[in-house]
Scaffold this motif. Structure first.
Motif, mmCIF file in Angstrom:
data_model
loop_
_atom_site.group_PDB
_atom_site.id
_atom_site.type_symbol
_atom_site.label_atom_id
_atom_site.label_comp_id
_atom_site.label_asym_id
_atom_site.label_seq_id
_atom_site.Cartn_x
_atom_site.Cartn_y
_atom_site.Cartn_z
ATOM 1 N N MET A 1 0.839 -1.170 0.000
ATOM 2 C CA MET A 1 0.000 0.000 0.000
ATOM 3 C C MET A 1 0.884 1.232 0.000
ATOM 4 O O MET A 1 1.937 1.258 0.624
ATOM 5 N N LEU A 2 0.433 2.242 -0.678
ATOM 6 C CA LEU A 2 1.191 3.479 -0.772
ATOM 7 C C LEU A 2 0.844 4.417 0.364
ATOM 8 O O LEU A 2 -0.319 4.518 0.771
ATOM 9 N N ASN A 3 1.861 5.112 0.865
ATOM 10 C CA ASN A 3 1.580 6.151 1.861
ATOM 11 C C ASN A 3 1.332 7.471 1.141
ATOM 12 O O ASN A 3 1.427 7.567 -0.082
ATOM 13 N N GLY A 4 1.035 8.523 1.887
ATOM 14 C CA GLY A 4 0.691 9.816 1.296
ATOM 15 C C GLY A 4 1.818 10.426 0.482
ATOM 16 O O GLY A 4 1.580 11.011 -0.585
ATOM 17 N N LYS A 5 3.059 10.290 0.959
ATOM 18 C CA LYS A 5 4.199 10.875 0.238
ATOM 19 C C LYS A 5 4.407 10.183 -1.109
ATOM 20 O O LYS A 5 4.700 10.834 -2.110
ATOM 21 N N ASP A 6 4.260 8.854 -1.120
ATOM 22 C CA ASP A 6 4.430 8.110 -2.378
ATOM 23 C C ASP A 6 3.330 8.470 -3.380
ATOM 24 O O ASP A 6 3.576 8.588 -4.580
ATOM 25 N N LYS A 7 2.115 8.644 -2.900
ATOM 26 C CA LYS A 7 1.018 9.043 -3.787
ATOM 27 C C LYS A 7 1.292 10.422 -4.379
ATOM 28 O O LYS A 7 1.096 10.648 -5.578
ATOM 29 N N ALA A 8 1.758 11.339 -3.540
ATOM 30 C CA ALA A 8 2.069 12.691 -4.014
ATOM 31 C C ALA A 8 3.187 12.651 -5.052
ATOM 32 O O ALA A 8 3.120 13.342 -6.079
ATOM 33 N N LEU A 9 4.212 11.838 -4.790
ATOM 34 C CA LEU A 9 5.315 11.717 -5.740
ATOM 35 C C LEU A 9 4.832 11.152 -7.073
ATOM 36 O O LEU A 9 5.226 11.619 -8.140
ATOM 37 N N LEU A 10 3.978 10.163 -7.033
ATOM 38 C CA LEU A 10 3.447 9.575 -8.265
ATOM 39 C C LEU A 10 2.642 10.588 -9.073
ATOM 40 O O LEU A 10 2.796 10.689 -10.296
ATOM 41 N N VAL A 11 1.791 11.361 -8.404
ATOM 42 C CA VAL A 11 0.987 12.361 -9.110
ATOM 43 C C VAL A 11 1.901 13.441 -9.687
ATOM 44 O O VAL A 11 1.720 13.893 -10.826
ATOM 45 N N LYS A 12 2.905 13.847 -8.936
ATOM 46 C CA LYS A 12 3.863 14.853 -9.402
ATOM 47 C C LYS A 12 4.607 14.345 -10.639
ATOM 48 O O LYS A 12 4.740 15.064 -11.644
ATOM 49 N N LEU A 13 5.089 13.088 -10.581
ATOM 50 C CA LEU A 13 5.777 12.511 -11.740
ATOM 51 C C LEU A 13 4.847 12.391 -12.941
ATOM 52 O O LEU A 13 5.266 12.564 -14.085
ATOM 53 N N PHE A 14 3.587 12.091 -12.697
ATOM 54 C CA PHE A 14 2.598 11.971 -13.776
ATOM 55 C C PHE A 14 2.493 13.281 -14.541
ATOM 56 O O PHE A 14 2.498 13.308 -15.776
ATOM 57 N N TYR A 15 2.382 14.395 -13.796
ATOM 58 C CA TYR A 15 2.237 15.686 -14.461
ATOM 59 C C TYR A 15 3.551 16.181 -15.051
ATOM 60 O O TYR A 15 3.557 16.891 -16.057
ATOM 61 N N ALA B 1 5.662 7.746 -15.687
ATOM 62 C CA ALA B 1 5.658 8.135 -14.271
ATOM 63 C C ALA B 1 5.932 6.925 -13.382
ATOM 64 O O ALA B 1 6.705 7.024 -12.417
ATOM 65 N N LEU B 2 5.355 5.782 -13.721
ATOM 66 C CA LEU B 2 5.607 4.567 -12.928
ATOM 67 C C LEU B 2 7.048 4.102 -13.070
ATOM 68 O O LEU B 2 7.662 3.658 -12.084
ATOM 69 N N LEU B 3 7.606 4.194 -14.274
ATOM 70 C CA LEU B 3 9.011 3.812 -14.459
ATOM 71 C C LEU B 3 9.933 4.691 -13.626
ATOM 72 O O LEU B 3 10.853 4.201 -12.963
ATOM 73 N N LYS B 4 9.691 6.009 -13.640
ATOM 74 C CA LYS B 4 10.512 6.933 -12.851
ATOM 75 C C LYS B 4 10.344 6.672 -11.354
ATOM 76 O O LYS B 4 11.300 6.733 -10.588
ATOM 77 N N PHE B 5 9.125 6.372 -10.945
ATOM 78 C CA PHE B 5 8.865 6.086 -9.529
ATOM 79 C C PHE B 5 9.621 4.833 -9.099
ATOM 80 O O PHE B 5 10.234 4.796 -8.037
ATOM 81 N N ARG B 6 9.603 3.797 -9.951
ATOM 82 C CA ARG B 6 10.296 2.553 -9.618
ATOM 83 C C ARG B 6 11.807 2.764 -9.562
ATOM 84 O O ARG B 6 12.487 2.188 -8.716
ATOM 85 N N LEU B 7 12.348 3.608 -10.457
ATOM 86 C CA LEU B 7 13.774 3.932 -10.412
ATOM 87 C C LEU B 7 14.117 4.698 -9.135
ATOM 88 O O LEU B 7 15.131 4.431 -8.488
ATOM 89 N N HIS B 8 13.268 5.656 -8.800
ATOM 90 C CA HIS B 8 13.504 6.478 -7.609
ATOM 91 C C HIS B 8 13.443 5.648 -6.323
ATOM 92 O O HIS B 8 14.228 5.863 -5.409
ATOM 93 N N LYS B 9 12.521 4.676 -6.267
ATOM 94 C CA LYS B 9 12.328 3.864 -5.056
ATOM 95 C C LYS B 9 13.112 2.553 -5.098
ATOM 96 O O LYS B 9 12.998 1.739 -4.182
ATOM 97 N N ASN B 10 13.893 2.317 -6.147
ATOM 98 C CA ASN B 10 14.668 1.077 -6.303
ATOM 99 C C ASN B 10 13.787 -0.168 -6.290
ATOM 100 O O ASN B 10 14.076 -1.158 -5.627
#
Length: 163
Positions: free
Chosen positions: A1-15, A24-33
């Protein structure tokens, strides 16, 4: 489950990535390893998250109804019914009778018995009671059975079935 910070990061990367959920998901996965193909969210899930963010302006989960589950309310009714049935003159607390009286489906009664009340329903079977006065009849039957076995040895396998 995602916490609030991860959700915010995903929405930010999306835009930031021209509204591309895949990038956005690829960048998120790279950022979070996180390994490729793994992760807490899919493209469809991210699209829903962004859509909900645009509608409500918030990343919080929607408020649930707060309605208690039917299992909890029904289990109290079933427990009360079984208690009154055991105190009655008959003294037989039957799952079938509880189902008939309460109008609940058999699966609900079974799930409540097993999961909530930790009881397991069973069907009582009446068996013949052996009395001391029956000794003569029992001995006669045993002799008859032994004589049948002496005459035809596989006879016993035709009448006795092990469970």
């Amino acid at each position: 489950m995602l916490n609030g910070k991860d959700k915010a990061l995903l929405v930010k990367l999306f835009y930031m990535k021209e509204e591309s959920a895949t990038v956005a998901l690829l960048k998120f996965r790279l950022h979070k390893n996180v390994k490729t193909g793994k992760g807490p969210l899919t493209v469809a899930g991210l699209t829903k998250l962004v859509q909900r963010f645009e509608e409500t302006g918030s990343l919080k989960d929607r408020v649930r109804s707060g309605r208690p589950s039917l299992r909890q309310t029904r289990s109290a009714r079933v427990a009360a019914e079984m208690e009154t049935a055991s105190e009655s003159a008959v003294g037989a607390g039957s799952a079938r009778e509880a189902r008939r009286r309460l109008g609940l489906p058999p699966s609900s009664i079974r799930n409540i018995f097993h999961g909530v009340l930790n009881q397991y329903s069973y069907k009582l079977q009446s068996c013949h009671e052996l009395l001391p006065s029956d000794t003569v009849e029992r001995e006669a039957f045993a002799r008859w059975g032994l004589s049948k076995i002496e005459q035809d040895s596989p006879w016993v396998f035709n009448i006795l079935w092990p469970d």
